[in-house]
Design a protein around this motif. Structure first.
Motif, PDB file in Angstrom:
ATOM      1  N   ALA A  98      -3.795  55.663  24.655  1.00 27.09           N
ATOM      2  CA  ALA A  98      -4.292  54.629  23.749  1.00 27.09           C
ATOM      3  C   ALA A  98      -4.882  55.275  22.504  1.00 27.09           C
ATOM      4  O   ALA A  98      -5.529  56.332  22.577  1.00 27.09           O
ATOM      5  CB  ALA A  98      -5.342  53.767  24.440  1.00 27.09           C
ATOM      6  N   VAL A  99      -4.661  54.632  21.365  1.00 23.99           N
ATOM      7  CA  VAL A  99      -5.232  55.037  20.084  1.00 23.99           C
ATOM      8  C   VAL A  99      -6.083  53.877  19.578  1.00 23.99           C
ATOM      9  O   VAL A  99      -5.657  52.712  19.633  1.00 23.99           O
ATOM     10  CB  VAL A  99      -4.142  55.383  19.061  1.00 23.99           C
ATOM     11  CG1 VAL A  99      -4.753  55.738  17.719  1.00 23.99           C
ATOM     12  CG2 VAL A  99      -3.278  56.528  19.570  1.00 23.99           C
ATOM     13  N   SER A 100      -7.279  54.171  19.084  1.00 20.99           N
ATOM     14  CA  SER A 100      -8.181  53.110  18.651  1.00 20.99           C
ATOM     15  C   SER A 100      -8.879  53.504  17.361  1.00 20.99           C
ATOM     16  O   SER A 100      -8.976  54.685  17.013  1.00 20.99           O
ATOM     17  CB  SER A 100      -9.218  52.817  19.740  1.00 20.99           C
ATOM     18  OG  SER A 100      -9.886  54.004  20.124  1.00 20.99           O
ATOM     19  N   PHE A 101      -9.367  52.511  16.672  1.00 14.15           N
ATOM     20  CA  PHE A 101     -10.123  52.742  15.440  1.00 14.15           C
ATOM     21  C   PHE A 101     -10.999  51.530  15.196  1.00 14.15           C
ATOM     22  O   PHE A 101     -10.772  50.446  15.758  1.00 14.15           O
ATOM     23  CB  PHE A 101      -9.194  52.994  14.252  1.00 14.15           C
ATOM     24  CG  PHE A 101      -8.152  51.934  14.052  1.00 14.15           C
ATOM     25  CD1 PHE A 101      -8.403  50.823  13.257  1.00 14.15           C
ATOM     26  CD2 PHE A 101      -6.909  52.043  14.672  1.00 14.15           C
ATOM     27  CE1 PHE A 101      -7.442  49.844  13.080  1.00 14.15           C
ATOM     28  CE2 PHE A 101      -5.940  51.063  14.498  1.00 14.15           C
ATOM     29  CZ  PHE A 101      -6.212  49.952  13.703  1.00 14.15           C
ATOM     30  N   GLY A 102     -12.022  51.698  14.348  1.00 13.35           N
ATOM     31  CA  GLY A 102     -12.914  50.586  14.088  1.00 13.35           C
ATOM     32  C   GLY A 102     -13.910  50.891  13.001  1.00 13.35           C
ATOM     33  O   GLY A 102     -14.005  52.017  12.486  1.00 13.35           O
ATOM     34  N   ILE A 103     -14.675  49.868  12.636  1.00 11.69           N
ATOM     35  CA  ILE A 103     -15.745  49.987  11.660  1.00 11.69           C
ATOM     36  C   ILE A 103     -16.979  49.314  12.221  1.00 11.69           C
ATOM     37  O   ILE A 103     -16.898  48.457  13.105  1.00 11.69           O
ATOM     38  CB  ILE A 103     -15.367  49.356  10.298  1.00 11.69           C
ATOM     39  CG1 ILE A 103     -15.023  47.866  10.466  1.00 11.69           C
ATOM     40  CG2 ILE A 103     -14.204  50.098   9.652  1.00 11.69           C
ATOM     41  CD1 ILE A 103     -14.791  47.145   9.149  1.00 11.69           C
ATOM     42  N   GLY A 104     -18.146  49.710  11.669  1.00 12.43           N
ATOM     43  CA  GLY A 104     -19.393  49.115  12.127  1.00 12.43           C
ATOM     44  C   GLY A 104     -20.354  48.877  10.982  1.00 12.43           C
ATOM     45  O   GLY A 104     -20.370  49.636  10.004  1.00 12.43           O
ATOM     46  N   TYR A 105     -21.137  47.814  11.120  1.00 10.36           N
ATOM     47  CA  TYR A 105     -22.169  47.493  10.134  1.00 10.36           C
ATOM     48  C   TYR A 105     -23.486  47.299  10.866  1.00 10.36           C
ATOM     49  O   TYR A 105     -23.573  46.591  11.880  1.00 10.36           O
ATOM     50  CB  TYR A 105     -21.819  46.213   9.371  1.00 10.36           C
ATOM     51  CG  TYR A 105     -22.970  45.677   8.550  1.00 10.36           C
ATOM     52  CD1 TYR A 105     -23.335  46.281   7.357  1.00 10.36           C
ATOM     53  CD2 TYR A 105     -23.701  44.570   9.004  1.00 10.36           C
ATOM     54  CE1 TYR A 105     -24.407  45.802   6.614  1.00 10.36           C
ATOM     55  CE2 TYR A 105     -24.772  44.073   8.257  1.00 10.36           C
ATOM     56  CZ  TYR A 105     -25.120  44.693   7.063  1.00 10.36           C
ATOM     57  OH  TYR A 105     -26.189  44.221   6.336  1.00 10.36           O
ATOM     58  N   PHE A 134     -22.931  51.472   7.055  1.00  7.10           N
ATOM     59  CA  PHE A 134     -21.522  51.394   7.445  1.00  7.10           C
ATOM     60  C   PHE A 134     -21.058  52.692   8.115  1.00  7.10           C
ATOM     61  O   PHE A 134     -21.383  53.800   7.664  1.00  7.10           O
ATOM     62  CB  PHE A 134     -20.639  51.109   6.228  1.00  7.10           C
ATOM     63  CG  PHE A 134     -20.780  49.711   5.697  1.00  7.10           C
ATOM     64  CD1 PHE A 134     -20.068  48.662   6.266  1.00  7.10           C
ATOM     65  CD2 PHE A 134     -21.657  49.452   4.644  1.00  7.10           C
ATOM     66  CE1 PHE A 134     -20.214  47.371   5.782  1.00  7.10           C
ATOM     67  CE2 PHE A 134     -21.802  48.161   4.163  1.00  7.10           C
ATOM     68  CZ  PHE A 134     -21.086  47.116   4.724  1.00  7.10           C
ATOM     69  N   ALA A 135     -20.251  52.511   9.197  1.00  8.57           N
ATOM     70  CA  ALA A 135     -19.686  53.648   9.930  1.00  8.57           C
ATOM     71  C   ALA A 135     -18.211  53.382  10.219  1.00  8.57           C
ATOM     72  O   ALA A 135     -17.789  52.237  10.373  1.00  8.57           O
ATOM     73  CB  ALA A 135     -20.440  53.882  11.232  1.00  8.57           C
ATOM     74  N   VAL A 136     -17.423  54.452  10.267  1.00 10.90           N
ATOM     75  CA  VAL A 136     -16.018  54.368  10.680  1.00 10.90           C
ATOM     76  C   VAL A 136     -15.860  55.153  11.974  1.00 10.90           C
ATOM     77  O   VAL A 136     -16.574  56.132  12.221  1.00 10.90           O
ATOM     78  CB  VAL A 136     -15.059  54.898   9.591  1.00 10.90           C
ATOM     79  CG1 VAL A 136     -15.094  53.996   8.370  1.00 10.90           C
ATOM     80  CG2 VAL A 136     -15.397  56.333   9.222  1.00 10.90           C
ATOM     81  N   ARG A 137     -14.899  54.718  12.801  1.00 14.01           N
ATOM     82  CA  ARG A 137     -14.739  55.313  14.134  1.00 14.01           C
ATOM     83  C   ARG A 137     -13.268  55.438  14.497  1.00 14.01           C
ATOM     84  O   ARG A 137     -12.439  54.659  14.023  1.00 14.01           O
ATOM     85  CB  ARG A 137     -15.449  54.459  15.185  1.00 14.01           C
ATOM     86  CG  ARG A 137     -16.926  54.248  14.891  1.00 14.01           C
ATOM     87  CD  ARG A 137     -17.552  53.239  15.818  1.00 14.01           C
ATOM     88  NE  ARG A 137     -18.957  53.026  15.465  1.00 14.01           N
ATOM     89  CZ  ARG A 137     -19.500  51.860  15.162  1.00 14.01           C
ATOM     90  NH1 ARG A 137     -18.742  50.758  15.185  1.00 14.01           N
ATOM     91  NH2 ARG A 137     -20.776  51.763  14.832  1.00 14.01           N
ATOM     92  N   ALA A 138     -12.975  56.395  15.356  1.00 10.55           N
ATOM     93  CA  ALA A 138     -11.620  56.566  15.865  1.00 10.55           C
ATOM     94  C   ALA A 138     -11.700  57.147  17.263  1.00 10.55           C
ATOM     95  O   ALA A 138     -12.680  57.825  17.624  1.00 10.55           O
ATOM     96  CB  ALA A 138     -10.799  57.483  14.960  1.00 10.55           C
ATOM     97  N   GLY A 139     -10.661  56.867  18.069  1.00  8.66           N
ATOM     98  CA  GLY A 139     -10.658  57.361  19.442  1.00  8.66           C
ATOM     99  C   GLY A 139      -9.264  57.528  19.997  1.00  8.66           C
ATOM    100  O   GLY A 139      -8.286  56.983  19.463  1.00  8.66           O
ATOM    101  N   LEU A 169     -11.431  60.971  23.759  1.00  5.77           N
ATOM    102  CA  LEU A 169     -12.015  61.618  22.585  1.00  5.77           C
ATOM    103  C   LEU A 169     -12.507  60.555  21.619  1.00  5.77           C
ATOM    104  O   LEU A 169     -11.861  59.508  21.454  1.00  5.77           O
ATOM    105  CB  LEU A 169     -10.989  62.504  21.876  1.00  5.77           C
ATOM    106  CG  LEU A 169     -10.314  63.594  22.719  1.00  5.77           C
ATOM    107  CD1 LEU A 169      -9.213  64.264  21.926  1.00  5.77           C
ATOM    108  CD2 LEU A 169     -11.347  64.626  23.181  1.00  5.77           C
ATOM    109  N   GLY A 170     -13.649  60.800  20.966  1.00  6.82           N
ATOM    110  CA  GLY A 170     -14.192  59.845  20.012  1.00  6.82           C
ATOM    111  C   GLY A 170     -14.828  60.525  18.818  1.00  6.82           C
ATOM    112  O   GLY A 170     -15.332  61.661  18.910  1.00  6.82           O
TER     113      GLY A 170
END
Length: 568
Positions: free
Chosen positions: A499-506, A447-452, A437-438
Motif C-alpha cells: 500500500a502507498v499512502s499520502f496526506g495533509i494535516g492542519y 500545516f504538515a504533509v505525510r507519506a507512507g 514506513l512513514g
C-alpha cells in the motif's frame, strides 16, 4: 467417478465449503489497519510515534505520549476494484475480462482519550484512559466472470458429487432430505431443482441437466454453454479498544489495551449456465404418463453465507526515548478468542422448453456457532524526530498464523471435529511479516504533509513430496491420511500486499485539527474456481478430465478518509 480437487489461492474454490477452513481463519484473523487519517497517511508506521488515536491499536503506549486529551472522528470512503479474466481450462484465456467496483462509506475511527496529570515532578507524571474504535479489515469486493465452455459444466460436476447417494437421499419422495441424509446441501438443492436430470442405478452415476447420455455411454456436454459467476462480499472488522496508559518521567510510556473486535461478513455467490443452442441439450423426463422429451434452457445456483464474529484480546506496549530525538517502541498482542456464528443457504432453479418441468428449490437456513483462536502479533518500531519539523518512522510486525485453532463452542472429550483443519493450520499457515514506513514534514506550524508505505507477506506455505510434486493446504485436507507423511521441503508463497499512502494535516492555534489521507492497497492476484474439477468425457466416451474454468482476479482498494478532532 469422483471429484478431482484442485486447490487454489486464497479465494479458494466456490465457497460451497464452510468457512471453517484455513483460508477463512486467516481472513478473519488478518489486520488491515485503518485508524485516523494521520496514521493511515503515515502507512501506520506508528509503533514508536504515538500521540495519535490511530496509533493506539498498534501500540497502547501511544495514548500516554501526547500529554493532552483528545477526541476524533474519521469518516471515509472505500473504493474496491476487481478485474476478472475467464480461463476455460484454468490456463488458456477464452473469455473476456470484466472490471467491477464496489463503494462503501464507513467510520474507520472514532475515539476519545482523557489525560490526567498527577502533579508529580518525577515517576508517574500522567496517566490516560481511552475508548477507541478502529477498523482493522474491509471485506467489500465484487467480481464477475463469464465465458463459453463446451467441455465441462457446473451441473455435470454436481451430478458427480451425488455419486454414492440414492435419489431418496437427494430428495426423491423425501421432503426432509436436508436433515435425513448426509448428502451435501448444494447437491440436494440441485437435484430437487431438476439440475441433476437422471440416475443410472446400474453404473451408479447421475447426469447433469447440461449433459447428454448416449446409449451405453458416459455423460458429456453436447454443446457450448455460457457460464456466468457473480461473487459479492461485504462487511468489515472493527476493534473496540479500552486503553490505559502511563507516562513515566516523559521518557518511558506504558500502555494496555483490552480489545473487543466485532466483525460482520456477508458472502453471496450466484452462478448460471445457459446453452448457446438449447436444441443440443435434449432431456427426457419420466412421468406418470410416460416419457416426455424437452430441452434444457438454463439453470442457476446461489449460495449465501453470513458470519457474525465477536472476540477479545489484550495488548501490551512500551515507548522509550533514549535520546530527545530517538524513539523506540514495541507491543505484543495475545491471540484473540473469537466466537463465530455462521449461517448459510443454497438455492437452485432450472428452465426447460416445456415449462412444466421448470423447478426451483431453497434449502433450510443452516446455523452453526464455533470458536477460533487467532494468531499472536508482535510490533517493533523506531522513529527519529527532527525538532519540531517532523519525523521518519519504521515498523516491523510479525504474525504467527500457525497457532490458529478451531474448536467447538462447547467442547467435550469425544472426537475432535476440527482435527484435520487444525493440523492444516499448524503445517500450512506460517509467519507473516509486515514492514511499514512513514514520513511527516511540517511546512508551517499549522500545516504538515505525510507519506507512507506498507508491505505484507503471505503466511501460506506449501510442500513437495518425495517425487517433487507440490502439496498445498487444500490438497492436504482433501487427502489427509495419504499426504500427512509425504510432506517435504516447506516454502512460502511469494504473494505480497502493498500500500502507498499520502496526506495533509492542519492544526489550528487552538484545539481543532483536521487531517486528510488517501491510500491505495494492491492485493496479490488470486484464482477462483466456480466448481471442482471432475472426471469428464467426450462424445466417444473417452475420458478427458478437462480442468474446470478459473477466474484470474486482480484487486485494489482506494481509501479516502478525513479526521476531525479536538485537543483539550
Amino acid at each position: 467417478m469422483k471429484r478431482i480437487f484442485v486447490a487454489l489461492a486464497i479465494l479458494g474454490v466456490a465457497a460451497s465449503a464452510s468457512a471453517q477452513n484455513m483460508y477463512d481463519a486467516m481472513m478473519f484473523s488478518e489486520n488491515n489497519y485503518y485508524g485516523t487519517a494521520r496514521s493511515m497517511a503515515l502507512g501506520n508506521a506508528m509503533t514508536a510515534v504515538g500521540g495519535d488515536l490511530g496509533s493506539i491499536g498498534l501500540n497502547p503506549a501511544g495514548s500516554a505520549v501526547a500529554g493532552y486529551s483528545q477526541i476524533t472522528m474519521t469518516p471515509g470512503l472505500s473504493f474496491s476494484n476487481m478485474t476478472s479474466t475467464y480461463a476455460q481450462f484454468g490456463t488458456d484465456v477464452q473469455g473476456s475480462s470484466e472490471t467491477t467496483g464496489k463503494t462503501r462509506f464507513g467510520l474507520p475511527n472514532i475515539g476519545y482519550v482523557e489525560n490526567f496529570e498527577t502533579g508529580n515532578s518525577w515517576g508517574v507524571k500522567s496517566f490516560t484512559f481511552g475508548l477507541v474504535s478502529n477498523r482493522t479489515a474491509n471485506y467489500n469486493q465484487r467480481f464477475v466472470g463469464y465465458g463459453n465452455n463446451q467441455y465441462t459444466s457446473r451441473f455435470g460436476e454436481i451430478a458427480v458429487a451425488g455419486t454414492g447417494y440414492t435419489p431418496y437421499d437427494l430428495g426423491l419422495g423425501n421432503n426432509d432430505a436436508y436433515y435425513d441424509s448426509t448428502a451435501p446441501w448444494d447437491v440436494i438443492a440441485a437435484y430437487r431443482a431438476n439440475l441433476i436430470s437422471g440416475y443410472d442405478s446400474t453404473n451408479n452415476y447421475y447426469a447433469g441437466s447440461t449433459e447428454f447420455v448416449p446409449k451405453d455411454g458416459m455423460p458429456y456436454v453436447p454443446g457450448e454453454l455460457k457460464q456466468v459467476v457473480d461473487v459479492l462480499s461485504s462487511g468489515s472488522k472493527q476493534d473496540i479498544i479500552v486503553n490505559f496508559g502511563l507516562n513515566m518521567d516523559d521518557k518511558l510510556f506504558l500502555g494496555l489495551n483490552v480489545g473487543i473486535p466485532t466483525a460482520s461478513y456477508r458472502y453471496n455467490e450466484f452462478y448460471s449456465e445457459t446453452p448457446a443452442n438449447p436444441d443440443l441439450f435434449p432431456i427426457t423426463f419420466t412421468t406418470d404418463g410416460g416419457e416426455v422429451e424437452t430441452n434444457f434452457k438454463g439453470g442457476t445456483m446461489e449460495y449465501e453465507r453470513t458470519n457474525d464474529i465477536d472476540g477479545i484480546y489484550a495488548k501490551f506496549g512500551v515507548i522509550y526515548l533514549p535520546t530527545k530525538n530517538l524513539r523506540l517502541g514495541a507491543a505484543i498482542q495475545t491471540p484473540t478468542a473469537y466466537t463465530i456464528r455462521e449461517m448459510w443457504q443454497w438455492s437452485a432453479a432450472s428452465t426447460y422448453g416445456n415449462s412444466s418441468f421448470n423447478s426451483s428449490d431453497l434449502s433450510p437456513l443452516g446455523d452453526y456457532t464455533y470458536c477460533l483462536r487467532s494468531p499472536y502479533i508482535a510490533n517493533f518500531g523506531v522513529a527519529y524526530t527532527f525538532g519540531g519539523r517532523g519525523f521518519i518512522s519504521a515498523d516491523y510486525e510479525l504474525t504467527d498464523y500457525s497457532v490458529m485453532r478451531f474448536s467447538e463452542l462447547h467442547e467435550d472429550f469425544g472426537d475432535d471435529y476440527f482435527y484435520y483443519t487444525n493440523e492444516c493450520n499448524r503445517l500450512f499457515a506460517g509467519v507473516s511479516h509486515s514492514l511499514r514506513l512513514g514520513l511527516e514534514y511540517r511546512l508551517t506550524p499549522e500545516f504538515a504533509v505525510r507519506a507512507g508505505y506498507s508491505l505484507l507477506t503471505s503466511p501460506e506455505k506449501h510442500y513437495t513430496n518425495a517425487s517433487g510434486q507440490e502439496i498445498n493446504a487444500s490438497m492436504f485436507v482433501d487427502n489427509f491420511d495419504d499426504l500427512r507423511g509425504e510432506l517435504r521441503n516447506a516454502s512460502y508463497y511469494q504473494d505480497r500486499t502493498d500500500a502507498v499512502s499520502f496526506g495533509i494535516g492542519y492544526s489550528s492555534p487552538g484545539s481543532f485539527f483536521m487531517d486528510l489521507a488517501a491510500r491505495r492497497t494492491n492485493y496479490p492476484d488470486s484464482n477462483f474456481a466456480p466448481y471442482y474439477d471432475y472426471e469428464n468425457f467426450d462424445a466417444q466416451g473417452v475420458q478427458k478430465n478437462y480442468a474446470s474454468p478459473r477466474l484470474l482476479n486482480t484487486r485494489n482498494i482506494w481509501d479516502v478518509v478525513m479526521t476531525l478532532g479536538f485537543r483539550f
